[in-house]
Design a protein around this motif. Structure first.
Motif, PDB file in Angstrom:
ATOM      1  N   ASP A 171     -54.659 109.358  50.122  1.00  0.00           N
ATOM      2  CA  ASP A 171     -56.066 109.578  49.784  1.00  0.00           C
ATOM      3  C   ASP A 171     -56.724 108.219  49.662  1.00  0.00           C
ATOM      4  N   ASP A 172     -57.720 108.097  50.469  1.00  0.00           N
ATOM      5  CA  ASP A 172     -58.380 106.793  50.467  1.00  0.00           C
ATOM      6  C   ASP A 172     -59.154 106.524  49.176  1.00  0.00           C
ATOM      7  N   ASP A 173     -59.480 107.638  48.391  1.00  0.00           N
ATOM      8  CA  ASP A 173     -60.246 107.423  47.204  1.00  0.00           C
ATOM      9  C   ASP A 173     -59.352 106.988  46.033  1.00  0.00           C
ATOM     10  N   GLU A 174     -58.108 107.141  46.264  1.00  0.00           N
ATOM     11  CA  GLU A 174     -57.164 106.768  45.221  1.00  0.00           C
ATOM     12  C   GLU A 174     -56.668 105.342  45.464  1.00  0.00           C
ATOM     13  N   PRO A 175     -56.183 104.734  44.341  1.00  0.00           N
ATOM     14  CA  PRO A 175     -55.638 103.388  44.522  1.00  0.00           C
ATOM     15  C   PRO A 175     -54.395 103.429  45.427  1.00  0.00           C
ATOM     16  N   ALA A 176     -54.177 102.333  46.123  1.00  0.00           N
ATOM     17  CA  ALA A 176     -53.043 102.228  47.072  1.00  0.00           C
ATOM     18  C   ALA A 176     -51.722 102.230  46.319  1.00  0.00           C
ATOM     19  N   ASP A 177     -50.770 102.838  46.965  1.00  0.00           N
ATOM     20  CA  ASP A 177     -49.433 102.883  46.376  1.00  0.00           C
ATOM     21  C   ASP A 177     -48.478 102.173  47.349  1.00  0.00           C
TER      22      ASP A 177
END
Length: 881
Positions: free
Chosen positions: A845-851
């Motif tokens: 999800d691009d709206d979430e921070p990168a993992d």
């Protein structure tokens, strides 16, 4: 003794016979007193022999027999001597012909039926002597039911002249105590000599016929060499008859000319003396021309041609006599290849083909004119000179007719021919002789000489030295006898004229040229004959001058011959073709290639001469180490020198052809012709592209450079040549050095060396190092897909989810080099391994921070790229992954 038993008035002249001489009784004179009876020798009563022969003794029969037999044996010995001289000349010239002649006699012919080769050698000269008598020499072969024959006619005139001189001397010497009463006895003895000569020649030639047998396949070929023929008998009889008759002529005591002689002189004045001008003509020309021919033979042909002149120089002088008098010779052939060899019929003049120098032709024609003038002077001395004779037509015809007959005689005497029949189906005749109209040409010369004798010679006689005049007119005895004959002819003619009621002469007498030179005719009176006076002893001073002159002339001739021989020997030893060949071989043995090319130019381009240097050829191994000149054969301006050469312990026969087209001072200069087939050979080198230098025996040699591999041909001399090509760097090699082995015993086998470019292991190692360094550089680039590298990571166009790539080469690949020249390729032969460590964003999800998660992967390292070698620098350009 005097030439006649009668004086000028016809009275008998007393004869004073030497003490102890054998003689027959003198016959009475033809015009003697009427009723006089011939005397009869004691004991001759009742003899059945004719009167002229009754008083002949055994010596009268023995002398001509000895003369005839001696003449034949002298001819044979002269033939043997001529053959030995010819073989000596061949030996001095170094020709193999001398050995060939010996082997032909001793080895080529097998032994006769009694098994003795010595018998063959004994028989051979007797058969060859038949050629001296204008007889054909025939070789008859038969075997296996087939037969063949070969014939040769080539007169050997010098041996024949030796036989004639011997017979003449024997007859003259052995008859010094004989007096011949009349011409019957004279000609009978001459005929006996001719019969003895003919019988001896026929018997001995028949006994000594050479017979041999030669094995031929499964049969035997019988060969017979013989000179027996009708011509042998006829010519020997004629030669013996005439030579002995000439020798015994001085012994004849017949008191007066016979009716035949006087009649001949009356109707053909001068016919009995016509032989002298003809002989003078021939001698002056042939002696001078013969000497010139011998000198020319020594100078041009060497000792072989010069010494063999004893066999052929009379024929050559005779042919020159014909040609120089503006006649011609013809070469005719009939039958198969013999006709083709002669062109069927070829007529050659003195100037035909323009092979002879102009000065030589002019000199020969001048010699012909001078000899004709000498003949005219001699004829002016001996021919009758009174006005009665000058007005008769037949007096003008005597000499031209004599020369006409001389031309016919030359048709027979100057004929050389060869005949072949039945051999392998070949038949034919090849003949060389004067043309048929030679007699017409000589008839014209006779007419010209007659005119010279009448109108020009009288003026010349008065200014010529006395010795020359005496030589031209002959001995006093011969001229006195001619005067007696002329007087008797005039007296007989006068009697006939008186009977017809007219005077024999109306003209004033024409004086003789010299006192006592001939009969003088008075107007209306019987001609008188000058009485030969006894010969006075020669003045000692004059005799001394003559002797000195003879010594000087003889010495000059001897010195000329010696000079010609020395000139020939020096020309053959110091300046001969064998010396030029020796000089060439010395340069070959010593390794002096520059001198070799000067002596025998290879006739190739400058590029092909690259190996013909002293440095390269001198360093060659197994060169020709020694040589030996074995034989030299010279034919005019061409020569063949045979030699043996030793190379690498192998002996090879070589033949050198030389030609002479110039002179070194007085001597011929020789040069080798077509030497490429003798010593010069070729080596072919296959070289890679871009190569412009090759090492030969440690010396650099420039060669043409091309963009593609090509071959280079180089001319070399026999020897071993170590060849190599230097590589441009340590990464390339053109192979190991190669050796071209050039051998004199195999001149047609060109040696070939081949150089091709190969890569050294150092190139693979360096290319591997460069390629691995390139991999390390790609690994350190920090890029998922390093540019220009053979490996990378495919992110599938989602670059924002991949970060921090780290490449680690865990195993380097193995490489191979492919291609040639400038087109090289480095390719992996065994793949390597590389590990990639990176972080991956697993949050979709691009709206979430990168993992970000740590991940890794492995990839195989393989691929190929262009390999560029520049000197010592190696570059690798990998194709993109």
């Amino acid at each position: 003794m005097s030439s006649s038993a009668y004086g000028p008035a016809g009275e008998p002249r007393p004869e004073h016979e030497p003490q102890g001489s054998q003689t027959t009784r003198t016959m009475p004179a033809v015009d003697g007193p009427a009723g006089e009876r011939p005397a009869t020798a004691p004991g001759a009563a009742g003899s059945q022999l004719p009167a002229p022969l009754r008083a002949m003794t055994g010596r009268h029969w023995l002398v001509p027999v000895i003369a005839g037999v001696g003449g034949y044996l002298a001819t044979v010995l002269a033939t043997v001597f001529a053959l030995l001289i010819t073989v000596l000349g061949l030996a001095l010239a170094g020709d193999s012909s001398a050995n060939d002649l010996t082997s032909d006699v001793t080895g080529g012919l097998e032994s006769s039926p009694d098994g003795s080769e010595v018998w063959v050698l004994i028989c051979l000269p007797f058969q060859l002597a038949a050629l001296a008598f204008l007889a054909p020499l025939r070789l008859v072969m038969s075997g296996a039911g087939e037969g063949a024959s070969m014939g040769l006619i080539f007169p050997l005139y010098l041996p024949l002249l030796c036989g004639i001189a011997t017979a003449w001397l024997l007859a003259r010497k052995l008859s010094d105590r004989l007096t011949l009463d009349n011409r019957v006895v004279h000609w009978l003895m001459a005929a006996i000599a001719g019969l003895a000569w003919a019988a001896t020649a026929l018997i001995i030639t028949a006994i000594t016929v050479v017979r041999t047998e030669v094995p031929l396949f499964l049969s035997t070929l019988e060969m017979r060499l013989t000179g027996v023929s009708f011509a042998l008998v006829a010519v020997t009889f004629l030669v013996g008859l005439l030579s002995t008759a000439a020798a015994l002529d001085v012994r004849v005591a017949q008191p007066a000319p016979g009716r035949v002689v006087t009649t001949t002189e009356r109707y053909a004045p001068g016919l009995l003396s016509v032989l002298r001008p003809v002989v003078v003509h021939l001698l002056v020309f042939c002696v001078l021309a013969g000497l010139g021919i011998v000198v020319y033979a020594f100078v041009e042909g060497g000792a072989a041609a010069g010494f063999s002149a004893v066999l052929w120089v009379p024929m050559a002088a005779g042919m020159l006599f014909v040609l120089s008098h503006l006649s011609a010779v013809t070469i005719t052939g009939a039958g198969g290849w013999l006709a083709e060899a002669s062109g069927s019929s070829n007529v050659a003049y003195l100037w035909t083909d323009n092979d002879q120098p102009v000065w030589a032709m002019l000199l020969l024609i001048l010699l012909a004119v001078v000899s004709a003038v000498c003949a005219a002077l001699s004829w002016a001395h001996v021919r009758p000179v009174d006005q009665r004779v000058a007005r008769t037509v037949q007096s003008w015809a005597v000499l031209p007719v004599a020369y006409f007959l001389l031309g016919l005689l030359f048709m027979w005497l100057l004929r050389a021919s060869g005949q072949l029949g039945g051999l392998l189906g070949l038949d034919g005749v090849l003949a060389v002789r004067p043309v048929a109209w030679t007699c017409i040409v000589f008839l014209l010369w006779g007419a010209a000489i007659e005119a010279l004798a009448r109108f020009v010679a009288p003026a010349l006689i008065g200014v010529l030295p006395g010795g020359v005049n005496r030589a031209l007119r002959g001995s006093d005895r011969a001229r006195g006898r001619a005067a007696v004959v002329a007087a008797a002819a005039v007296m007989a003619g006068g009697a006939a004229a008186t009977a017809a009621g007219r005077a024999p002469h109306d003209d004033a007498a024409r004086p003789a040229y010299e006192p006592g030179s001939g009969p003088a005719y008075g107007s209306g009176a019987a001609p008188s004959v000058a009485t030969p006076t006894p010969r006075e002893p020669m003045d000692p001073a004059k005799k001394k001058r003559i002797r000195l002159l003879v010594i000087i002339v003889g010495s000059a001739i001897l010195l000329a011959v010696i000079a010609a021989i020395v000139f020939s020997v020096v020309g053959r030893t110091a300046f001969g073709p064998d010396k030029k060949a020796e000089e060439l071989m010395e340069a070959v043995v010593s390794g002096d290639a520059q001198r070799v090319t000067e002596l025998a130019d290879p006739n190739v381009s400058t590029q092909q001469r690259g190996l013909l240097t002293n440095d390269i050829y001198g360093a060659a191994q197994n060169r020709i180490s020694s040589y030996e000149i074995t034989d030299t054969t010279v034919t005019g301006d061409s020569a063949v020198v045979d030699a043996t050469v030793t190379q690498d312990n192998v002996t090879t026969d070589v033949t050198m052809n030389l030609v002479s087209d110039g002179r070194e001072g007085l001597f011929k200069s020789w040069r080798l012709e077509s030497p490429d087939s003798l010593l010069y050979q070729e080596v072919t080198a296959q070289v890679p592209a871009g190569v412009d230098t090759m090492n030969v025996n440690g010396n650099p040699v420039s060669i043409p450079s091309e963009s593609e591999p090509h071959s280079v041909s180089l001319t070399v001399l026999p020897g071993d040549y170590d060849m190599s090509v230097d590589a441009p760097s340590k990464y390339v090699t053109y192979g190991e050095p190669q050796t071209a082995e050039v051998r004199a015993n195999d001149p047609f086998m060109n040696d070939t060396v081949q150089f091709s470019m190969e890569h050294t292991p150092e190139l693979v190692r360096e290319a591997t190092r460069v390629a691995n360094a390139k991999l390390d550089e790609c690994a350190a680039s920090g890029s998922f897909d390093p540019e220009g590298c053979s490996f990378g990571f495919n992110s599938y166009a989602d670059d924002e989810d991949y970060r921090n790539p780290t490449w680690t080469i865990t195993e380097y690949p193995e490489y191979e080099v492919y291609g040639s020249g400038d087109s090289l390729t480095l390719s992996t032969s065994s793949a390597g391994e590389a590990k990639l460590e990176y972080q991956y964003n697993s949050e979709w999800d691009d709206d979430e921070p990168a993992d970000w998660e740590d991940q890794d992967t492995e990839t195989s390292l393989y691929g190929s790229g262009d390999l560029v070698v520049t000197g010592e620098t190696v570059e690798v350009n990998f194709s993109d992954y």
